[in-house]
Design an enzyme around this catalytic site. Structure first.
Site, PDB file in Angstrom:
ATOM      1  CD  GLU A 347      30.256 -26.114  -3.927  1.00  8.46           C
ATOM      2  OE1 GLU A 347      30.007 -27.355  -4.851  1.00  8.46           O
ATOM      3  OE2 GLU A 347      30.752 -25.079  -4.749  1.00  8.46           O
ATOM      4  CD  GLU A 407      26.767 -25.758 -10.710  1.00  7.09           C
ATOM      5  OE1 GLU A 407      26.874 -24.759  -9.646  1.00  7.09           O
ATOM      6  OE2 GLU A 407      27.511 -26.674 -10.704  1.00  7.09           O
ATOM      7  CG  ASP A 411      23.309 -20.822  -7.464  1.00  3.32           C
ATOM      8  OD1 ASP A 411      24.174 -21.456  -6.798  1.00  3.32           O
ATOM      9  OD2 ASP A 411      23.351 -20.482  -8.988  1.00  3.32           O
TER      10      ASP A 411
HETATM   11 ZN    ZN Z   1      28.089 -25.519  -8.071  1.00  3.14          ZN
END
Ligand code: ZN
Length: 511
Positions: A347, A407, A411
């Site tokens: 996040e 994303e 990650d």
């Molecule tokens: Zn995310």
């Protein structure tokens, strides 16, 4: 707070479903036409009329889809930022009477809106002029029945399930009624149910421990930024200022939402749903023109998820995700850093992914990067786009490296920052005893892999590759660890020549 106009109106999950020419998408379009026909028949249209109406919907939706942004375009904060006055909106889409529209929905004095997709509004306006009123009536009947079918009598529920769950997702059996109703209630009364949830499942000690963990992750990311070789000192200062200012929310809101204005009765289920939707609409619209409420949450406490909000520069972890396998008060640190630690890092990294990096520490869309650093960032992330484009998920269905880039950056950054945070937490005492034959560093990665254990049917996988900004679970593991030198150090039996092995120069270092 400002009002937003966003594209809508299509019944398939994404605009691309109307145009892709692969066999599986063609089959879905065919089945969609059948579904539309059956729904009009349930509305008591004669079979020939129902078939004609289905064709009308398909034609109109295809027109709307064509003017819609792709889901990659929708991630571009510059392209989707088009603030106009109501006069400006009238110029952009002149065949819609906006003043009358906003007056009728109860907001006559609206001064301005942000139009996410100008091309869509233009086409919608154009269709007002060129599509016969009777076709619009058909379109609105479909909108009404499609948005309510799941709450109506059995024949509507079954037909709706048959297309949206069975055909599109491969789901074979409907979930039991109590689960379906619980979901609907959790949507309508999220924070009321949330209060019950946290009372029962969220001990205060979890909140304190989690807050400490977040601070360790912040320290770790700060150190990583300071040591980056591709970023210059000026941009680093801005990045660290943004990280320092990043807000954190854990568990549940300090101030609960008030639902007393929502009328619920034991009469009609459908009416309860409609009342709740109207209540949500008012709630959202009433914010316009007011200052941002810093205490507000975008997820309910019982949600098993977390988020970064670029406009507020804050990370939020609902109570729902603070349980195993993500967070285990009884597990050792390696396991928790590999799971919830990684989620926190993920996040945080969103504040610095391809989209988040365009916002500054105060959540404003402002470019704080030097030209050289922007270029270096794009060079490194291009490697990631290319890598993910090559992941074949299901008989030549490939991951969309651009759609999932944010994303994937989060990650890789999340796992890297969490690993570094774990190392810092050891304070030099590295020689921990193995547990079940696995070293602490191996356990970190095993725990990381375990949070993504999922079971998906092929149909659902195909749908997600088109619509989900996240990579499929297996790729979220393999795509990340083979880019991390820490992984090769933990599992020394992985060697050059192994299927997923990557040479050092093929591994991007972003955060
Ligand atoms: Zn995310």
């Amino acid at each position: 707070m400002i009002a937003q106009c966003y594209q809508a109106g299509i019944g398939l999950p994404d605009r691309d479903y109307y145009f892709n020419s692969d066999e599986s998408t063609k089959k879905i379009r065919k089945k969609y036409l059948i579904h539309l026909t059956k729904m009009f028949e349930l509305l008591k249209d004669e079979p020939t009329v129902a078939e004609k109406n289905a064709g009308t919907i398909m034609k109109m939706e295809t027109q709307l889809a064509k003017a819609s942004f792709t889901n990659v375009e929708n991630q571009d904060p510059q392209k989707t930022y088009n603030k106009v006055t109501i006069e400006g909106l009238n110029k952009l889409a002149p065949d819609i009477n906006w003043k009358s529209y906003f007056t009728k929905v109860g907001y006559p004095g609206l001064p301005e809106v942000n139009v996410y997709q100008p091309s869509f509004m233009k086409e919608l306006s154009n269709m007002m002029k060129t599509i016969p009123v009777d076709d619009w009536k058909t379109f609105l009947r479909w909108q009404l029945i499609n948005s309510t079918a799941a709450y109506l009598s059995k024949e509507f529920v079954d037909q709706n399930f048959d297309f949206y769950n069975r055909t599109l997702s491969g789901q074979e059996k409907m979930e039991p009624r109590w689960k379906l109703v619980l979901d609907v209630t959790s949507n309508a009364l999220g924070e009321s149910i949330g209060q019950l949830y946290v009372k029962k499942y969220f001990p205060p000690v979890a909140k304190q421990k989690m807050t400490d963990l977040v601070m360790n992750l912040k320290k770790s990311l700060k150190q990583r930024i300071e040591n980056l070789t591709w970023m210059g000192p000026q941009t680093k200062l801005e990045a660290i200022a943004k990280l320092d200012k990043m807000g954190v929310k854990v568990g549940y809101p300090d101030k609960w939402r008030d639902y007393s204005g929502l009328a619920i009765s034991f009469g009609s289920y459908m009416l309860n749903v409609l009342h709740s939707q109207a209540f949500e609409f008012r709630y959202a619209m009433d914010k316009i023109g007011k200052p941002v409420d810093p205490t507000e949450w975008d997820m309910t406490p019982q949600t098993v998820n977390a988020y970064y909000n670029p406009n507020r520069n804050e990370i939020v972890f609902p109570a729902g995700i603070l349980q195993p396998p993500f967070y285990n008060l009884d597990a050792d640190d390696a396991v928790n850093y590999g799971a919830i630690g990684m989620v926190i890092g993920h996040e945080m990294t969103h504040g610095f992914d391809n989209m988040g990096r365009q916002f500054d520490k105060d959540g404003n869309l402002r470019d704080w990067w030097t030209k050289e650093d922007s270029k270096a960032f794009e060079d490194h992330t291009a490697m990631l786009v290319d890598q993910y484009n090559h992941y074949d998920v299901l008989d030549s269905t490939y991951v969309n490296g651009k759609l999932t880039l944010g994303e994937n950056i989060a990650d890789l950054g999340g796992a890297t920052v969490a690993f570094n945070a774990y190392k810092l937490s050891l304070e030099g005492k590295e020689a921990l005893k193995p547990i079940d034959g696995f070293t602490n560093y191996q356990r970190f990665f095993l725990s990381y892999a375990q949070i993504w254990r999922t079971n998906r049917r092929d149909e659902e996988l195909r749908k997600r590759v088109k619509t989900d900004v996240h990579s499929p679970a297996k790729v979220r593991i393999n795509g990340v660890v083979y880019n991390m030198p820490e992984f090769y150090a933990a599992f020394t039996n992985v060697k050059a020549g192994d299927k997923l092995f990557r040479q050092a120069e093929q591994r991007p270092v972003i955060w």
